[in-house]
Design a protein around this motif. Structure first.
Motif, PDB file in Angstrom:
ATOM      1  N   ARG A  64       0.818  -1.207   0.000  1.00  0.00           N
ATOM      2  CA  ARG A  64       0.000   0.000   0.000  1.00  0.00           C
ATOM      3  C   ARG A  64       0.860   1.270   0.000  1.00  0.00           C
ATOM      4  NH1 ARG A  64      -5.092   0.234   2.771  1.00  0.00           N
ATOM      5  NH2 ARG A  64      -4.442  -1.680   3.825  1.00  0.00           N
ATOM      6  N   LEU A  65       1.961   1.244   0.759  1.00  0.00           N
ATOM      7  CA  LEU A  65       2.825   2.425   0.874  1.00  0.00           C
ATOM      8  C   LEU A  65       3.360   2.863  -0.489  1.00  0.00           C
ATOM      9  CD1 LEU A  65       4.227   4.175   3.201  1.00  0.00           C
ATOM     10  CD2 LEU A  65       6.234   2.788   2.720  1.00  0.00           C
ATOM     11  N   ILE A  66       3.568   1.907  -1.391  1.00  0.00           N
ATOM     12  CA  ILE A  66       4.154   2.211  -2.699  1.00  0.00           C
ATOM     13  C   ILE A  66       3.091   2.698  -3.683  1.00  0.00           C
ATOM     14  CG2 ILE A  66       5.524   1.293  -4.614  1.00  0.00           C
ATOM     15  CD1 ILE A  66       6.968   1.333  -1.891  1.00  0.00           C
ATOM     16  N   VAL A  67       1.919   2.053  -3.680  1.00  0.00           N
ATOM     17  CA  VAL A  67       0.956   2.312  -4.756  1.00  0.00           C
ATOM     18  C   VAL A  67      -0.322   3.014  -4.312  1.00  0.00           C
ATOM     19  CG1 VAL A  67       1.782   0.390  -6.164  1.00  0.00           C
ATOM     20  CG2 VAL A  67      -0.068  -0.003  -4.508  1.00  0.00           C
ATOM     21  N   GLY A  68      -0.592   3.102  -3.006  1.00  0.00           N
ATOM     22  CA  GLY A  68      -1.877   3.630  -2.560  1.00  0.00           C
ATOM     23  C   GLY A  68      -2.178   5.015  -3.083  1.00  0.00           C
ATOM     24  N   ASN A  69      -1.262   5.958  -2.861  1.00  0.00           N
ATOM     25  CA  ASN A  69      -1.468   7.340  -3.303  1.00  0.00           C
ATOM     26  C   ASN A  69      -1.218   7.527  -4.796  1.00  0.00           C
ATOM     27  OD1 ASN A  69      -0.106   8.070  -0.204  1.00  0.00           O
ATOM     28  ND2 ASN A  69      -2.147   8.787  -0.748  1.00  0.00           N
ATOM     29  N   ALA A  70      -0.782   6.455  -5.476  1.00  0.00           N
ATOM     30  CA  ALA A  70      -0.442   6.558  -6.897  1.00  0.00           C
ATOM     31  C   ALA A  70      -1.626   6.314  -7.810  1.00  0.00           C
ATOM     32  CB  ALA A  70       0.679   5.562  -7.235  1.00  0.00           C
ATOM     33  N   GLY A  71      -2.807   6.010  -7.245  1.00  0.00           N
ATOM     34  CA  GLY A  71      -3.945   5.691  -8.096  1.00  0.00           C
ATOM     35  C   GLY A  71      -5.214   6.403  -7.680  1.00  0.00           C
ATOM     36  N   ILE A  72      -6.074   6.643  -8.656  1.00  0.00           N
ATOM     37  CA  ILE A  72      -7.409   7.178  -8.405  1.00  0.00           C
ATOM     38  C   ILE A  72      -8.423   6.329  -9.166  1.00  0.00           C
ATOM     39  CG2 ILE A  72      -6.549   9.535  -8.121  1.00  0.00           C
ATOM     40  CD1 ILE A  72      -7.842  10.102 -10.924  1.00  0.00           C
ATOM     41  N   LEU A  73      -9.682   6.395  -8.728  1.00  0.00           N
ATOM     42  CA  LEU A  73     -10.776   5.804  -9.485  1.00  0.00           C
ATOM     43  C   LEU A  73     -11.610   6.949 -10.042  1.00  0.00           C
ATOM     44  CD1 LEU A  73     -12.505   3.454 -10.486  1.00  0.00           C
ATOM     45  CD2 LEU A  73     -13.674   3.462  -8.267  1.00  0.00           C
ATOM     46  N   LEU A  74     -11.615   7.056 -11.351  1.00  0.00           N
ATOM     47  CA  LEU A  74     -12.332   8.126 -12.045  1.00  0.00           C
ATOM     48  C   LEU A  74     -13.736   7.628 -12.390  1.00  0.00           C
ATOM     49  CD1 LEU A  74     -12.087  10.952 -13.395  1.00  0.00           C
ATOM     50  CD2 LEU A  74     -11.186   9.778 -15.420  1.00  0.00           C
ATOM     51  N   THR A  75     -14.754   8.392 -12.008  1.00  0.00           N
ATOM     52  CA  THR A  75     -16.135   7.965 -12.207  1.00  0.00           C
ATOM     53  C   THR A  75     -16.987   9.148 -12.646  1.00  0.00           C
ATOM     54  OG1 THR A  75     -18.020   6.859 -11.125  1.00  0.00           O
ATOM     55  CG2 THR A  75     -16.704   8.314  -9.761  1.00  0.00           C
ATOM     56  N   ARG A  76     -18.137   8.844 -13.253  1.00  0.00           N
ATOM     57  CA  ARG A  76     -19.014   9.893 -13.777  1.00  0.00           C
ATOM     58  C   ARG A  76     -20.334   9.893 -13.014  1.00  0.00           C
ATOM     59  NH1 ARG A  76     -18.597  12.763 -18.398  1.00  0.00           N
ATOM     60  NH2 ARG A  76     -17.063  11.339 -19.316  1.00  0.00           N
ATOM     61  N   VAL A  77     -20.858  11.066 -12.754  1.00  0.00           N
ATOM     62  CA  VAL A  77     -22.153  11.195 -12.094  1.00  0.00           C
ATOM     63  C   VAL A  77     -23.255  10.756 -13.058  1.00  0.00           C
ATOM     64  CG1 VAL A  77     -23.803  12.787 -11.034  1.00  0.00           C
ATOM     65  CG2 VAL A  77     -21.329  13.072 -10.630  1.00  0.00           C
ATOM     66  N   LEU A  78     -24.115   9.825 -12.595  1.00  0.00           N
ATOM     67  CA  LEU A  78     -25.245   9.371 -13.402  1.00  0.00           C
ATOM     68  C   LEU A  78     -26.519  10.137 -13.078  1.00  0.00           C
ATOM     69  CD1 LEU A  78     -24.765   5.487 -13.233  1.00  0.00           C
ATOM     70  CD2 LEU A  78     -24.187   6.997 -15.138  1.00  0.00           C
ATOM     71  N   HIS A  79     -26.839  10.214 -11.781  1.00  0.00           N
ATOM     72  CA  HIS A  79     -28.122  10.795 -11.386  1.00  0.00           C
ATOM     73  C   HIS A  79     -27.989  11.504 -10.044  1.00  0.00           C
ATOM     74  CE1 HIS A  79     -29.940   8.292 -14.483  1.00  0.00           C
ATOM     75  NE2 HIS A  79     -29.415   7.213 -13.923  1.00  0.00           N
ATOM     76  N   LEU A  80     -28.865  12.460  -9.816  1.00  0.00           N
ATOM     77  CA  LEU A  80     -29.106  13.029  -8.499  1.00  0.00           C
ATOM     78  C   LEU A  80     -30.462  12.527  -8.029  1.00  0.00           C
ATOM     79  CD1 LEU A  80     -27.950  16.712  -9.053  1.00  0.00           C
ATOM     80  CD2 LEU A  80     -26.687  14.866  -7.967  1.00  0.00           C
ATOM     81  N   ASN A  81     -30.531  12.090  -6.780  1.00  0.00           N
ATOM     82  CA  ASN A  81     -31.771  11.533  -6.244  1.00  0.00           C
ATOM     83  C   ASN A  81     -32.063  12.205  -4.907  1.00  0.00           C
ATOM     84  OD1 ASN A  81     -33.982  10.016  -5.543  1.00  0.00           O
ATOM     85  ND2 ASN A  81     -32.964   8.020  -5.727  1.00  0.00           N
ATOM     86  N   PRO A  82     -32.732  13.363  -4.936  1.00  0.00           N
ATOM     87  CA  PRO A  82     -32.954  14.104  -3.687  1.00  0.00           C
ATOM     88  C   PRO A  82     -34.042  13.462  -2.829  1.00  0.00           C
ATOM     89  CG  PRO A  82     -33.969  15.234  -5.538  1.00  0.00           C
ATOM     90  CD  PRO A  82     -33.236  14.064  -6.119  1.00  0.00           C
ATOM     91  N   ARG A  83     -33.848  13.524  -1.514  1.00  0.00           N
ATOM     92  CA  ARG A  83     -34.823  13.075  -0.524  1.00  0.00           C
ATOM     93  C   ARG A  83     -35.050  14.203   0.471  1.00  0.00           C
ATOM     94  NH1 ARG A  83     -34.708   7.370  -0.641  1.00  0.00           N
ATOM     95  NH2 ARG A  83     -34.507   6.842  -2.862  1.00  0.00           N
ATOM     96  N   PRO A  84     -36.087  14.112   1.289  1.00  0.00           N
ATOM     97  CA  PRO A  84     -36.346  15.205   2.236  1.00  0.00           C
ATOM     98  C   PRO A  84     -35.185  15.494   3.182  1.00  0.00           C
ATOM     99  CG  PRO A  84     -38.263  13.781   2.054  1.00  0.00           C
ATOM    100  CD  PRO A  84     -37.169  13.102   1.290  1.00  0.00           C
ATOM    101  N   THR A  85     -34.427  14.438   3.543  1.00  0.00           N
ATOM    102  CA  THR A  85     -33.367  14.639   4.537  1.00  0.00           C
ATOM    103  C   THR A  85     -31.963  14.459   3.974  1.00  0.00           C
ATOM    104  OG1 THR A  85     -33.500  12.307   5.203  1.00  0.00           O
ATOM    105  CG2 THR A  85     -34.870  13.895   6.418  1.00  0.00           C
ATOM    106  N   LYS A  86     -31.838  14.071   2.712  1.00  0.00           N
ATOM    107  CA  LYS A  86     -30.492  13.869   2.147  1.00  0.00           C
ATOM    108  C   LYS A  86     -30.548  13.922   0.634  1.00  0.00           C
ATOM    109  CE  LYS A  86     -29.574  10.027   4.105  1.00  0.00           C
ATOM    110  NZ  LYS A  86     -28.696   8.913   4.481  1.00  0.00           N
ATOM    111  N   GLN A  87     -29.358  13.952   0.045  1.00  0.00           N
ATOM    112  CA  GLN A  87     -29.220  14.012  -1.404  1.00  0.00           C
ATOM    113  C   GLN A  87     -28.304  12.875  -1.842  1.00  0.00           C
ATOM    114  OE1 GLN A  87     -30.257  15.376  -4.549  1.00  0.00           O
ATOM    115  NE2 GLN A  87     -29.447  17.433  -4.202  1.00  0.00           N
ATOM    116  N   PHE A  88     -28.839  11.950  -2.644  1.00  0.00           N
ATOM    117  CA  PHE A  88     -28.020  10.868  -3.172  1.00  0.00           C
ATOM    118  C   PHE A  88     -27.354  11.304  -4.470  1.00  0.00           C
ATOM    119  CE2 PHE A  88     -31.002   8.343  -0.585  1.00  0.00           C
ATOM    120  CZ  PHE A  88     -30.098   7.563   0.118  1.00  0.00           C
ATOM    121  N   LEU A  89     -26.054  11.046  -4.565  1.00  0.00           N
ATOM    122  CA  LEU A  89     -25.292  11.281  -5.785  1.00  0.00           C
ATOM    123  C   LEU A  89     -24.922   9.910  -6.329  1.00  0.00           C
ATOM    124  CD1 LEU A  89     -23.880  13.603  -7.483  1.00  0.00           C
ATOM    125  CD2 LEU A  89     -21.817  13.036  -6.198  1.00  0.00           C
TER     126      LEU A  89
END
Length: 429
Positions: free
Chosen positions: A285-310
């Motif tokens: 982990r020490l060698i590669v952990g900070n060396a990677g990201i997971l790139l993702t795209r927003v599909l939907h917003l799903n609002p609720r009375p008490t929270k917002q789902f992304l």
């Protein structure tokens, strides 16, 4: 430091705009930085070399953290060894260019076939974790006309780690032979035809951010080395495992300096002074952990009375750590937010039909909309290597960046490949 930064309003990996990768490769996709991998390996190797003057330290990269072929080839070219835990990992290490004399084989459940493959390949060392494995390895070695060099992995009953599921050094964990059995097993092994015991190994856990637990375990190992030598045994190697942790809460000006690595090296140097052993280390982990990201795209917003789902197109099958370990990952928008941009508290979730497919809850992020790109940071370790096809989702793609170049090092699986791994029984054909 890692090599992900904003430039001209967009997040870059080294000199590559992440928007270009998303457009050409699609999302979700893992993106790894060669420069970060190289920097962290060199920092670690130099620190360990400082305590082994005149003798190059054995640094075996724990490839379970990230077994991408591009990542492995990058580390093999730097002179790293490989710490493996299956025949598949040994085969992949060899394919990536690690010579067999720089490969160790760990793990509590090695089969006869796996041990035979390792012995025939001529690997450097098997880390034995039980008496029955000792017997099996000796039988395999004798049958093949080899005397395989090995060490006993010792359970020091000192466990540590960032989560109960990654603590390995306690007597309640499955790993290693008990401290009390080492003397008897060492004596037994001395007369075996198919194995040559060279020393000891220890590994107490993962994601450890202070040196106290290491120091306690290594002090016990030092005493054990001296005691075994008093009994007339040869103890030439001491494999101290890995486990040094990394910061997951990464500010944008983060510089992964050598502070913890230097403190660890100083402690190891103090405890092993005068032992005259070949030291081995197994960072992952020490060698590669900070060396990677997971790139993702927003599909939907799903609002609720008490929270917002992304809802994003990455899911727990792509990045298991939050669901499995309650792990934290920073989330950066690929489009740099303007100063003063309003923040929204989101529950960031994936498409899988599980409530556990949740990356974070109540995380404040700049306001997002469908089509926006975000990045899960510090995802280079135990991300793609733990991915699956749950919900019949395609295995995630992986990309390696080098300067202004990038290459797909694991193509996204096709649906034909996914379905093609199954076979229909003859009565249903």
């Amino acid at each position: 430091m890692h090599h992900f930064a904003y430039r001209d309003g967009a997040l870059f990996a080294e000199d590559v705009d992440l928007r270009e990768i998303a457009e050409k490769v699609g999302t979700p996709v893992y993106v790894y930085s060669s420069a970060t991998i190289e920097r962290h390996y060199r920092l670690y190797e130099q620190a360990m070399a400082s305590i082994t003057p005149g003798r190059k330290p054995h640094v075996f990269y724990a490839m379970k953290a990230n077994s991408n072929l591009g990542v492995l080839k990058t580390l093999a070219a730097l002179g790293a060894g490989a710490d493996t835990v299956s025949e598949g990992e040994i085969r992949k290490a060899l394919a990536a260019g690690f010579p067999p004399e720089r490969i160790v084989f760990s793990g509590v459940g090695k089969s006869e076939g796996e041990l035979a493959f390792a012995v025939e390949a001529g690997i450097y060392q098997v880390n034995i974790e039980s008496e029955s494995e000792l017997d099996l390895l000796s039988r395999v070695g004798e049958r093949l006309g080899r005397r395989q060099e090995a060490v006993f992995r010792v359970n020091p009953d000192i466990g540590a780690g960032g989560h109960a599921k990654i603590t390995t050094g306690s007597s309640a964990n499955k790993f290693g032979v008990s401290f009390e059995d080492v003397h008897r097993l060492y004596a037994r092994a001395a007369n075996m035809a198919g194995v040559r015991i060279m020393g000891l190994a220890v590994h107490i856990g993962s994601q450890i951010r202070e040196t106290g637990a290491f120091e306690a375990a290594y002090a016990k190992m030092r005493d054990l080395v001296l005691a075994l030598r008093e009994e007339g045994h040869r103890v030439d190697r001491l494999d101290l495992g890995g486990g040094l942790g990394i910061p997951y809460e990464v500010p944008r000006d983060f510089d992964h300096g050598p502070g913890l690595i230097e403190a660890y090296a100083g402690m190891v140097g103090k405890l092993t002074a005068g032992l005259d052993v070949e030291l081995g280390f197994e960072p992952g982990r020490l060698i590669v952990g900070n060396a990677g990201i997971l790139l993702t795209r927003v599909l939907h917003l799903n609002p609720r009375p008490t929270k917002q789902f992304l809802v994003v197109d990455a899911a727990m099958n792509d990045l298991m750590r939050p669901a499995m370990y309650e792990a934290y990952h920073e989330i950066w928008p690929v489009a740099e937010p303007a100063p003063g941009t309003a923040a929204v508290a989101y529950d960031v979730v994936g498409p899988i039909c599980e409530s556990g497919d949740t990356f974070t809850t109540g995380r404040e992020l700049p306001q997002q909309k469908p089509g926006d790109l975000i990045a899960f940071m510090t995802a280079g370790a135990y991300g793609a290597s733990m991915s699956s096809t749950y919900n019949q989702r395609l295995l995630v793609a992986e990309v390696l960046v080098k300067g202004d170049q990038f290459a797909v090092t694991r193509p996204r699986q096709s649906y034909e490949e996914l379905i093609g791994t199954d076979r229909s029984p003859p009565w249903l054909s």
